[in-house]
Design a protein around this motif. Sequence first.
Motif, PDB file in Angstrom:
ATOM      1  N   SER A 185      34.547 -81.528  35.241  1.00 35.13           N
ATOM      2  CA  SER A 185      33.820 -81.578  36.516  1.00 35.13           C
ATOM      3  C   SER A 185      33.664 -80.190  37.128  1.00 35.13           C
ATOM      4  O   SER A 185      32.629 -79.881  37.715  1.00 35.13           O
ATOM      5  N   ASP A 186      34.692 -79.345  36.990  1.00 34.48           N
ATOM      6  CA  ASP A 186      34.591 -77.981  37.522  1.00 34.48           C
ATOM      7  C   ASP A 186      33.554 -77.170  36.751  1.00 34.48           C
ATOM      8  O   ASP A 186      32.859 -76.320  37.326  1.00 34.48           O
ATOM      9  N   TYR A 187      33.455 -77.419  35.447  1.00 37.64           N
ATOM     10  CA  TYR A 187      32.467 -76.701  34.634  1.00 37.64           C
ATOM     11  C   TYR A 187      31.050 -77.105  35.035  1.00 37.64           C
ATOM     12  O   TYR A 187      30.170 -76.251  35.221  1.00 37.64           O
ATOM     13  N   ILE A 188      30.830 -78.422  35.195  1.00 40.00           N
ATOM     14  CA  ILE A 188      29.528 -78.916  35.637  1.00 40.00           C
ATOM     15  C   ILE A 188      29.174 -78.315  36.997  1.00 40.00           C
ATOM     16  O   ILE A 188      28.056 -77.848  37.227  1.00 40.00           O
ATOM     17  N   ALA A 189      30.151 -78.332  37.910  1.00 40.21           N
ATOM     18  CA  ALA A 189      29.918 -77.815  39.261  1.00 40.21           C
ATOM     19  C   ALA A 189      29.555 -76.333  39.219  1.00 40.21           C
ATOM     20  O   ALA A 189      28.646 -75.886  39.924  1.00 40.21           O
ATOM     21  N   SER A 190      30.251 -75.556  38.382  1.00 41.31           N
ATOM     22  CA  SER A 190      29.976 -74.113  38.314  1.00 41.31           C
ATOM     23  C   SER A 190      28.575 -73.835  37.782  1.00 41.31           C
ATOM     24  O   SER A 190      27.876 -72.944  38.279  1.00 41.31           O
ATOM     25  N   LEU A 191      28.145 -74.616  36.790  1.00 44.27           N
ATOM     26  CA  LEU A 191      26.794 -74.450  36.251  1.00 44.27           C
ATOM     27  C   LEU A 191      25.741 -74.806  37.291  1.00 44.27           C
ATOM     28  O   LEU A 191      24.740 -74.097  37.458  1.00 44.27           O
ATOM     29  N   ARG A 192      25.976 -75.894  38.002  1.00 40.77           N
ATOM     30  CA  ARG A 192      25.007 -76.342  39.007  1.00 40.77           C
ATOM     31  C   ARG A 192      24.908 -75.366  40.177  1.00 40.77           C
ATOM     32  O   ARG A 192      23.806 -75.071  40.651  1.00 40.77           O
ATOM     33  N   ILE A 193      26.047 -74.877  40.633  1.00 46.06           N
ATOM     34  CA  ILE A 193      26.029 -73.961  41.775  1.00 46.06           C
ATOM     35  C   ILE A 193      25.421 -72.613  41.385  1.00 46.06           C
ATOM     36  O   ILE A 193      24.719 -71.989  42.191  1.00 46.06           O
ATOM     37  N   GLN A 194      25.657 -72.175  40.154  1.00 48.38           N
ATOM     38  CA  GLN A 194      25.034 -70.932  39.695  1.00 48.38           C
ATOM     39  C   GLN A 194      23.513 -71.067  39.699  1.00 48.38           C
ATOM     40  O   GLN A 194      22.791 -70.164  40.133  1.00 48.38           O
ATOM     41  N   ARG A 195      23.027 -72.223  39.231  1.00 50.13           N
ATOM     42  CA  ARG A 195      21.584 -72.465  39.240  1.00 50.13           C
ATOM     43  C   ARG A 195      21.066 -72.587  40.670  1.00 50.13           C
ATOM     44  O   ARG A 195      19.974 -72.078  40.995  1.00 50.13           O
ATOM     45  N   ALA A 196      21.838 -73.223  41.546  1.00 43.58           N
ATOM     46  CA  ALA A 196      21.444 -73.363  42.945  1.00 43.58           C
ATOM     47  C   ALA A 196      21.308 -71.989  43.605  1.00 43.58           C
ATOM     48  O   ALA A 196      20.379 -71.760  44.394  1.00 43.58           O
ATOM     49  N   LYS A 197      22.191 -71.073  43.291  1.00 41.76           N
ATOM     50  CA  LYS A 197      22.126 -69.713  43.849  1.00 41.76           C
ATOM     51  C   LYS A 197      20.816 -69.025  43.444  1.00 41.76           C
ATOM     52  O   LYS A 197      20.209 -68.316  44.242  1.00 41.76           O
ATOM     53  N   GLU A 198      20.396 -69.265  42.202  1.00 41.23           N
ATOM     54  CA  GLU A 198      19.125 -68.683  41.748  1.00 41.23           C
ATOM     55  C   GLU A 198      17.957 -69.303  42.517  1.00 41.23           C
ATOM     56  O   GLU A 198      17.036 -68.589  42.937  1.00 41.23           O
ATOM     57  N   LEU A 199      18.000 -70.614  42.707  1.00 41.17           N
ATOM     58  CA  LEU A 199      16.910 -71.311  43.389  1.00 41.17           C
ATOM     59  C   LEU A 199      16.851 -70.985  44.882  1.00 41.17           C
ATOM     60  O   LEU A 199      15.781 -71.065  45.495  1.00 41.17           O
TER      61      LEU A 199
END
Length: 241
Positions: A185-199
């Motif tokens: 879950s932490d890995y999924i969250a880190s990937l999603r938040i990294q993408r959110a920062k780009e967006l």
Amino acid sequence: MLNVYIADDEVWITLGLKKLLEKLDINAWVVGTANNGLTAKEEIAQFKPDVVFADIRMPGLSGLELLQEIPDVSPDSKVVIISGYAEFSYAQEAIQHHAFDYLLKPIKEEELERVMSAIIRDRGEAEIDDEEKAPVSDRMIDNVISEIREHYMEDISLTLLSTKYNISMGHLSKMIKEKLQVNFSDYIASLRIQRAKELLRDDSLSIQEISEIVGYNDYFYFTKVFKKIEGISPSKYRKSI
């Protein structure tokens, strides 16, 4: 013996459920209770119960949010969502996130017995399956991680992956953590938040839209996860850039 955990913010529901479990002719023991989702998550990670009963609406984390977190902290726990809200949409969402079953309040003894019997039966079958499964190769876990990276913004879960690759959730969870040094879950969250920062650099997208794009249908939960990882809210992060 089946270890049971109950998470519900209504004390009378918790007490009633404990009494019903005592009446059933099964070897079940309530190892803990909580009246909010955050406490429940911490204690479930500690106790690793066989069965979790979670109210669909609780402070901290809702039952549906807790349902998504449990596979990572206690992957072998069977989660039964309980609710006083009979709308089918709640049942649908619980099933989509791989709840074992869904019970409506007030819980009837015969319905509880049905669910507990199914859990006992499923548990026995799972133990036999795990004994028969061969060790999982490094190539397979690499394929799993590649799939996570490709589909992390979608509704991906340990349950879906374990079914696809024919491996128990517990074993898969351990292998992912060993490979990545971080839990699922932490890995999924880190990937999603990294993408959110780009967006967030794109002013034409609202924060609500970004939340949904990266895989969070609940805006407030997205904000909570973002702040946990980055230390500030998405709106403050956008202002800072």
